[in-house]
Design a protein around this motif. Structure first.
Motif, PDB file in Angstrom:
ATOM      1  N   GLY A   1       0.825  -1.233  -0.040  1.00 38.07           N
ATOM      2  CA  GLY A   1       0.143   0.007   0.094  1.00 38.07           C
ATOM      3  C   GLY A   1       0.689   1.215   0.054  1.00 38.07           C
ATOM      4  O   GLY A   1       0.549   2.139  -0.956  1.00 38.07           O
ATOM      5  N   PRO A   2       1.954   1.506   0.733  1.00 40.13           N
ATOM      6  CA  PRO A   2       2.716   2.670   0.828  1.00 40.13           C
ATOM      7  C   PRO A   2       3.380   2.855  -0.448  1.00 40.13           C
ATOM      8  O   PRO A   2       3.381   4.046  -0.783  1.00 40.13           O
ATOM      9  CB  PRO A   2       3.347   2.451   1.886  1.00 40.13           C
TER      10      PRO A   2
ATOM     11  N   VAL B   1      -7.501   1.025   3.278  1.00 36.71           N
ATOM     12  CA  VAL B   1      -6.086   0.937   2.973  1.00 36.71           C
ATOM     13  C   VAL B   1      -5.674   1.007   4.665  1.00 36.71           C
ATOM     14  O   VAL B   1      -6.208   1.604   5.451  1.00 36.71           O
ATOM     15  CB  VAL B   1      -5.749   2.089   2.402  1.00 36.71           C
ATOM     16  N   SER B   2      -4.117   0.942   4.898  1.00 35.37           N
ATOM     17  CA  SER B   2      -3.675   1.039   5.818  1.00 35.37           C
ATOM     18  C   SER B   2      -3.314   2.586   6.411  1.00 35.37           C
ATOM     19  O   SER B   2      -3.352   3.364   5.520  1.00 35.37           O
ATOM     20  CB  SER B   2      -2.370   0.193   6.157  1.00 35.37           C
ATOM     21  N   ALA B   3      -2.655   2.630   7.597  1.00 37.79           N
ATOM     22  CA  ALA B   3      -2.629   3.864   8.064  1.00 37.79           C
ATOM     23  C   ALA B   3      -1.268   4.252   7.417  1.00 37.79           C
ATOM     24  O   ALA B   3      -0.918   5.561   7.031  1.00 37.79           O
ATOM     25  CB  ALA B   3      -2.087   3.873   9.658  1.00 37.79           C
ATOM     26  N   GLY B   4      -0.304   3.250   7.104  1.00 32.69           N
ATOM     27  CA  GLY B   4       1.013   3.697   6.331  1.00 32.69           C
ATOM     28  C   GLY B   4       0.798   4.350   4.909  1.00 32.69           C
ATOM     29  O   GLY B   4       1.141   4.905   4.489  1.00 32.69           O
TER      30      GLY B   4
ATOM     31  N   ALA C   1       7.465   1.930   7.353  1.00 29.84           N
ATOM     32  CA  ALA C   1       7.601   1.953   8.889  1.00 29.84           C
ATOM     33  C   ALA C   1       6.335   2.071   9.774  1.00 29.84           C
ATOM     34  O   ALA C   1       6.462   1.243  10.823  1.00 29.84           O
ATOM     35  CB  ALA C   1       8.645   3.170   9.251  1.00 29.84           C
ATOM     36  N   VAL C   2       5.496   2.701   9.501  1.00 29.36           N
ATOM     37  CA  VAL C   2       4.135   2.947  10.259  1.00 29.36           C
ATOM     38  C   VAL C   2       3.492   1.667  10.169  1.00 29.36           C
ATOM     39  O   VAL C   2       3.298   1.134  11.316  1.00 29.36           O
ATOM     40  CB  VAL C   2       3.433   3.949   9.577  1.00 29.36           C
ATOM     41  N   ASP C   3       3.212   0.924   9.174  1.00 26.69           N
ATOM     42  CA  ASP C   3       2.667  -0.204   9.146  1.00 26.69           C
ATOM     43  C   ASP C   3       3.382  -1.348   9.736  1.00 26.69           C
ATOM     44  O   ASP C   3       2.722  -2.144  10.452  1.00 26.69           O
ATOM     45  CB  ASP C   3       2.528  -0.747   7.574  1.00 26.69           C
TER      46      ASP C   3
END
Length: 328
Positions: free
Chosen positions: A51-52, A79-82, A126-128
């Motif tokens: 996703g990122p 979708v993810s936060a990353g 990195a966030v994910d």
């Protein structure tokens, strides 16, 4: 009077550009919720890992509508936060047209876009990874229904309308004959199909209308604020100590209005703003993505955390650029 008309027209133009993106996003989300059943979870689980990367690539395109789409998709946990962070950090907003208008070398523009993309990709992944390690990545399921219920768009009505009469979907009146039953079942199926799509479209329209009105009103307020303050005042505001300028440029970038990125780019091209503060401001300046996030995502504390995190990332990246003496 001319000032009011100019701000009003700019607000209408900027908001109108987002409507197609918002409508398509909500349309896809509603169709996903009511048409794919368990497949949605598998699609999301597979897409989150890349996703990122995809988000940063989309964000780099000169259209802030993608950040609005990402915020909406994140609110529904598609979708993810990353991915959301990657889109916002890489969003070019109005930087590209300003560079082209000044006829700056294309290599200079591409270097800044590339820098924003790299930061978005690295930070997004990195966030994910961090959220998964902390078991805060969510349950892996979309939450479109909750998003719809908060908007009171009655999209749940379609589920009730599509329920069959009994467990087998047969008519209780058997004396109508097999042919009549088959015809009636087909006719009912067609109506159910048309009704389902009408509910999906109606729900998407309701969501789009509400978010569009919210964006327009906020954009109007910030448009008047920027016009009232003036670009000269912003230049004076930013033309101080490099570290303070980086911190302040990040705050200016948080303003959910295209005027913020225009001002930052203009000041950079004029030599008033150094590379570090420019990098910080343009990394944080993700169009109306954060504004849409605060409107669509119910957890306001979480929204604040995401906004603060993006600001910190932008400022740290700007300070690194300034410390290394990088010139784009």
């Amino acid at each position: 009077m001319d000032l009011i008309v100019d701000v009003l027209m700019d607000g209408i133009k900027d908001t109108a550009q987002l409507v197609p993106f918002l409508f398509v996003t909500y349309l896809a989300m509603e169709a996903l919720e009511h048409g794919t059943a368990g497949r949605a979870e598998r699609i999301i689980a597979g897409a989150d890992h890349l996703g990122p990367l995809a988000g940063a690539a989309l964000g780099a395109l000169p259209q802030c509508g993608f950040s609005a789409m990402a915020a909406t998709l994140y609110a529904g946990r598609i979708v993810s936060a990353g991915t959301l962070v990657a889109v916002i950090l890489s969003t070019s907003d109005e930087m590209v047209p300003v560079f082209l208008a000044h006829q700056e070398p294309l290599s200079r523009l591409l270097s800044i876009i590339g820098f924003k993309m790299v930061v978005g990709i690295v930070v997004g992944f990195a966030v994910d990874i961090m959220l998964r390690l902390l078991h805060r990545a969510g349950d892996g399921h979309p939450h479109i229904r909750e998003l719809c219920e908060r908007a009171h768009c009655h999209c749940g009505d379609m589920d009730e309308a599509d329920e069959p009469a009994d467990a087998h979907g047969h008519d209780d009146h058997e004396d109508h004959g097999h042919h009549a039953h088959a015809h009636g079942h087909s006719h009912g199926h067609d109506h159910a199909g048309h009704g389902r799509w009408w509910h999906i479209v109606r729900s998407a329209l309701v969501h789009t209308g509400e978010v569009t009105l919210f964006i327009f009103l906020i954009s109007l307020a910030f448009g008047f604020l920027i016009e009232w303050v003036g670009e000269d005042a912003i230049a004076t505001f930013l033309g101080i100590h490099p570290v303070r300028a980086t911190l302040l440029a990040g705050l200016v970038g948080l303003i959910p209005n295209c005027g913020a990125s225009v001002a930052l780019t203009e000041l950079y091209l004029s030599g008033t703003l150094a590379s570090g503060p420019m990098a910080a401001g343009l990394l944080v300046s993700g169009g109306v993505g954060l504004l849409v996030l605060f409107r669509t995502n119910e957890d306001q504390w979480q929204n604040g955390e995401i906004a603060a995190f993006i600001y910190v990332v932008g400022v740290l990246a700007g300070l690194v650029v300034g410390a290394l003496g990088i010139i784009f």
